[in-house]
Design a protein around this motif. Structure first.
Motif, mmCIF file in Angstrom:
data_model
loop_
_atom_site.group_PDB
_atom_site.id
_atom_site.type_symbol
_atom_site.label_atom_id
_atom_site.label_comp_id
_atom_site.label_asym_id
_atom_site.label_seq_id
_atom_site.Cartn_x
_atom_site.Cartn_y
_atom_site.Cartn_z
ATOM 1 N N HIS A 99 46.967 24.962 31.946
ATOM 2 C CA HIS A 99 45.220 24.337 31.495
ATOM 3 C C HIS A 99 44.711 26.072 30.450
ATOM 4 O O HIS A 99 44.523 26.544 30.992
ATOM 5 N N GLY A 100 43.698 25.471 29.784
ATOM 6 C CA GLY A 100 42.383 26.351 28.994
ATOM 7 C C GLY A 100 43.579 26.843 28.367
ATOM 8 O O GLY A 100 44.765 27.044 28.091
ATOM 9 N N SER A 101 42.956 28.452 27.919
ATOM 10 C CA SER A 101 42.771 29.445 27.112
ATOM 11 C C SER A 101 43.836 30.060 28.016
ATOM 12 O O SER A 101 43.769 30.086 28.446
ATOM 13 N N ARG A 102 43.991 30.874 26.821
ATOM 14 C CA ARG A 102 44.960 32.558 27.294
ATOM 15 C C ARG A 102 44.173 33.229 28.361
ATOM 16 O O ARG A 102 42.982 33.557 28.233
ATOM 17 N N VAL A 103 45.229 34.229 29.662
ATOM 18 C CA VAL A 103 44.691 35.354 30.102
ATOM 19 C C VAL A 103 44.346 36.020 29.168
ATOM 20 O O VAL A 103 45.682 36.787 29.027
ATOM 21 N N ARG A 104 43.456 37.011 29.001
ATOM 22 C CA ARG A 104 43.317 38.240 27.797
ATOM 23 C C ARG A 104 44.133 39.501 28.715
ATOM 24 O O ARG A 104 45.281 40.322 27.735
ATOM 25 N N MET A 105 43.068 39.734 29.972
ATOM 26 C CA MET A 105 43.611 40.905 30.485
ATOM 27 C C MET A 105 43.897 40.618 32.131
ATOM 28 O O MET A 105 43.346 40.410 32.921
ATOM 29 N N PRO A 106 45.346 40.217 32.120
ATOM 30 C CA PRO A 106 45.842 39.535 33.347
ATOM 31 C C PRO A 106 46.301 40.602 34.788
ATOM 32 O O PRO A 106 45.253 40.082 35.626
ATOM 33 N N GLN A 107 45.939 41.407 34.849
ATOM 34 C CA GLN A 107 45.805 42.774 36.053
ATOM 35 C C GLN A 107 44.428 43.160 36.349
ATOM 36 O O GLN A 107 44.536 42.493 37.541
ATOM 37 N N ARG A 108 43.545 42.875 34.941
ATOM 38 C CA ARG A 108 42.573 42.956 35.843
ATOM 39 C C ARG A 108 41.820 41.628 36.149
ATOM 40 O O ARG A 108 41.708 41.504 36.921
ATOM 41 N N PHE A 109 41.797 41.067 35.494
ATOM 42 C CA PHE A 109 42.379 39.043 35.766
ATOM 43 C C PHE A 109 42.760 39.258 37.596
ATOM 44 O O PHE A 109 41.677 38.405 38.305
ATOM 45 N N MET A 110 43.914 39.298 37.567
ATOM 46 C CA MET A 110 44.170 39.142 38.870
ATOM 47 C C MET A 110 43.115 39.618 40.128
ATOM 48 O O MET A 110 43.599 39.224 41.179
ATOM 49 N N ARG A 111 42.537 41.102 39.714
ATOM 50 C CA ARG A 111 42.425 41.909 41.116
ATOM 51 C C ARG A 111 40.928 41.161 41.174
ATOM 52 O O ARG A 111 40.569 41.144 42.528
ATOM 53 N N GLY A 112 40.925 40.344 39.928
ATOM 54 C CA GLY A 112 38.954 39.463 40.395
ATOM 55 C C GLY A 112 39.799 38.474 40.985
ATOM 56 O O GLY A 112 38.493 38.486 42.122
ATOM 57 N N LEU A 113 40.895 37.465 40.601
ATOM 58 C CA LEU A 113 41.260 36.581 41.714
ATOM 59 C C LEU A 113 40.837 36.998 43.231
ATOM 60 O O LEU A 113 40.581 36.532 44.171
ATOM 61 N N LYS A 114 41.796 37.838 43.650
ATOM 62 C CA LYS A 114 41.879 38.878 44.365
ATOM 63 C C LYS A 114 40.464 38.920 45.287
ATOM 64 O O LYS A 114 40.819 39.111 46.429
ATOM 65 N N ALA A 115 39.606 39.419 44.595
ATOM 66 C CA ALA A 115 38.340 39.432 45.301
ATOM 67 C C ALA A 115 37.993 38.662 45.654
ATOM 68 O O ALA A 115 36.445 38.200 46.488
ATOM 69 N N HIS A 116 37.181 38.062 44.841
ATOM 70 C CA HIS A 116 37.182 36.222 45.261
ATOM 71 C C HIS A 116 37.896 35.757 46.143
ATOM 72 O O HIS A 116 36.898 35.230 46.679
ATOM 73 N N ARG A 117 39.373 36.161 46.054
ATOM 74 C CA ARG A 117 39.624 34.807 47.224
ATOM 75 C C ARG A 117 39.465 35.563 48.809
ATOM 76 O O ARG A 117 38.536 35.193 50.016
ATOM 77 N N LYS A 118 39.047 36.920 49.040
ATOM 78 C CA LYS A 118 38.266 38.075 49.935
ATOM 79 C C LYS A 118 37.136 37.895 49.867
ATOM 80 O O LYS A 118 36.946 37.273 51.603
ATOM 81 N N MET A 119 35.976 37.382 49.284
ATOM 82 C CA MET A 119 34.911 37.171 49.504
ATOM 83 C C MET A 119 34.917 35.858 49.943
ATOM 84 O O MET A 119 33.904 35.364 51.074
ATOM 85 N N ARG A 120 35.477 34.695 49.611
ATOM 86 C CA ARG A 120 35.764 33.123 50.089
ATOM 87 C C ARG A 120 36.039 33.388 51.960
ATOM 88 O O ARG A 120 35.163 32.604 52.408
ATOM 89 N N GLU A 121 37.486 34.448 51.809
ATOM 90 C CA GLU A 121 37.433 34.379 53.176
ATOM 91 C C GLU A 121 36.469 35.015 53.775
ATOM 92 O O GLU A 121 35.967 34.617 55.267
ATOM 93 N N ARG A 122 35.700 35.949 53.572
ATOM 94 C CA ARG A 122 34.085 36.379 53.969
ATOM 95 C C ARG A 122 33.578 35.362 54.651
ATOM 96 O O ARG A 122 32.802 35.568 55.548
ATOM 97 N N ALA A 123 33.597 34.349 53.519
ATOM 98 C CA ALA A 123 32.029 33.366 54.153
ATOM 99 C C ALA A 123 32.768 32.650 54.601
ATOM 100 O O ALA A 123 31.664 31.963 55.442
ATOM 101 N N VAL A 124 33.930 32.201 55.045
ATOM 102 C CA VAL A 124 34.536 31.099 56.053
ATOM 103 C C VAL A 124 34.364 31.753 57.326
ATOM 104 O O VAL A 124 33.823 31.214 58.377
#
Ligand SMILES: [Zn+2]
Length: 301
Positions: free
Chosen positions: A214-239
């Motif tokens: 869905h949607g457009s390309r992910v241009r810098m996938p390594q950097r983006f995935m590190r961001g995704l991991k950090a985002h989930r860790k932030m959600r985990e801390r929020a829980v």
């Protein structure tokens, strides 16, 4: 690390758009809060083709696919996972073209249903799907002028796989990594521990661009995935924070954590919180009175 989403996208319904050499994208006209502008089907090759994620049962999309194929042979149809916006058209397209349907396997949940639990995700699952070829992890399928490597990436769905186009740096990331939003990770079909491990799996690779479901390309996938991991860790801390502040139900946590999220997505958000809680319980950070469920009562471990 700040996670920057890309929400600019021209779906160009009905038109196959050339987005890289030998790769065309054809977007289904099925926009929603979950599918963004719609599901992306991809056409790979020039003389003999592979189709990735043919899409839902949709007559206009089927006709647009046939038009884009333009009478060329289709040797393989790849399916990333068995959600109804990705896989159902595979059977009809296979009958029409004679192509072999390749996927990790039929639909299944990431864990068994608990006693008394009903699966809220059954309506979105394509239970009838059966691949001709069940792809092993790391299996390479070679066509005429292209080769696609399947990589098992459970998390969004238990049978989710992504496909790397060998020798190009292009990886078809389906619903595992998308530029426009985070993936839905919802038990019992999905699992947060699987999803995080699947991100790590792709972080070990050096693909240069991801083309998502869905949607457009992910241009810098390594950097983006590190961001995704950090985002989930932030959600985990929020829980964990909400539990420490006294929340005892998922509904309370969703109200607090997803205050700024479209209320239509709160059902999915509740399942995402459940996914975090299952992972936290498995790791011993939280204990529950019963197995984690939408209304179990939680305690910090
Ligand atoms: Zn999906």
């Amino acid at each position: 690390m700040a996670l920057e989403f890309e929400t600019r996208f021209d779906p160009a319904y009905g038109e196959a758009v050339e987005i890289a050499p030998d790769i065309q994208r054809l977007t289904v006209n099925n926009p929603s809060a979950f599918t963004f502008h719609g599901t992306n089907s991809y056409i790979v090759g020039t003389s003999s083709l592979a189709i990735i994620d043919p899409g839902p049962e949709d007559e206009a999309h089927f006709q647009a696919l046939l038009k884009a194929i333009g009478g060329r042979p289709v040797s393989h149809i790849f399916v990333s996972h068995t959600h109804k916006d990705h896989s159902p058209l595979a059977a009809r397209l296979s009958r029409e073209t004679g192509a072999l349907v390749c996927a990790e396997g039929p639909h299944r949940a990431a864990r068994p249903l608990r006693i008394g639990e009903t699966n809220p995700l059954d309506a979105s699952a394509d239970m009838d799907f059966r691949p001709d070829i069940a792809l092993a992890d790391d299996e390479l399928v070679e066509g005429d002028g292209w080769a696609l490597r399947a990589i098992h990436t459970p998390g969004h769905a238990a049978n989710h796989a992504v496909f790397a186009l060998e020798g190009t740096g292009v990886l078809f990331s389906a619903d595992h990594v998308m530029a426009w939003a985070t993936s839905i990770v919802a038990p019992p079909d999905g699992a947060m521990s699987d999803y995080m491990a699947s991100l790590d799996r792709l972080l070990e690779r050096d693909d240069t661009v991801f083309l998502p479901g869905h949607g457009s390309r992910v241009r810098m996938p390594q950097r983006f995935m590190r961001g995704l991991k950090a985002h989930r860790k932030m959600r985990e801390r929020a829980v964990l924070d909400r539990i420490e502040r006294g929340d005892r139900t998922i509904a309370e946590m969703v109200q607090a954590i997803y205050r700024d999220t479209d209320p239509r997505l709160h059902g999915a958000a509740a399942l995402s919180v459940l996914a975090h809680l299952e992972d936290l319980v498995a790791r011993g950070a939280v204990t529950t009175e019963n197995d984690p469920s939408i209304d179990a009562i939680y305690f910090p471990g």
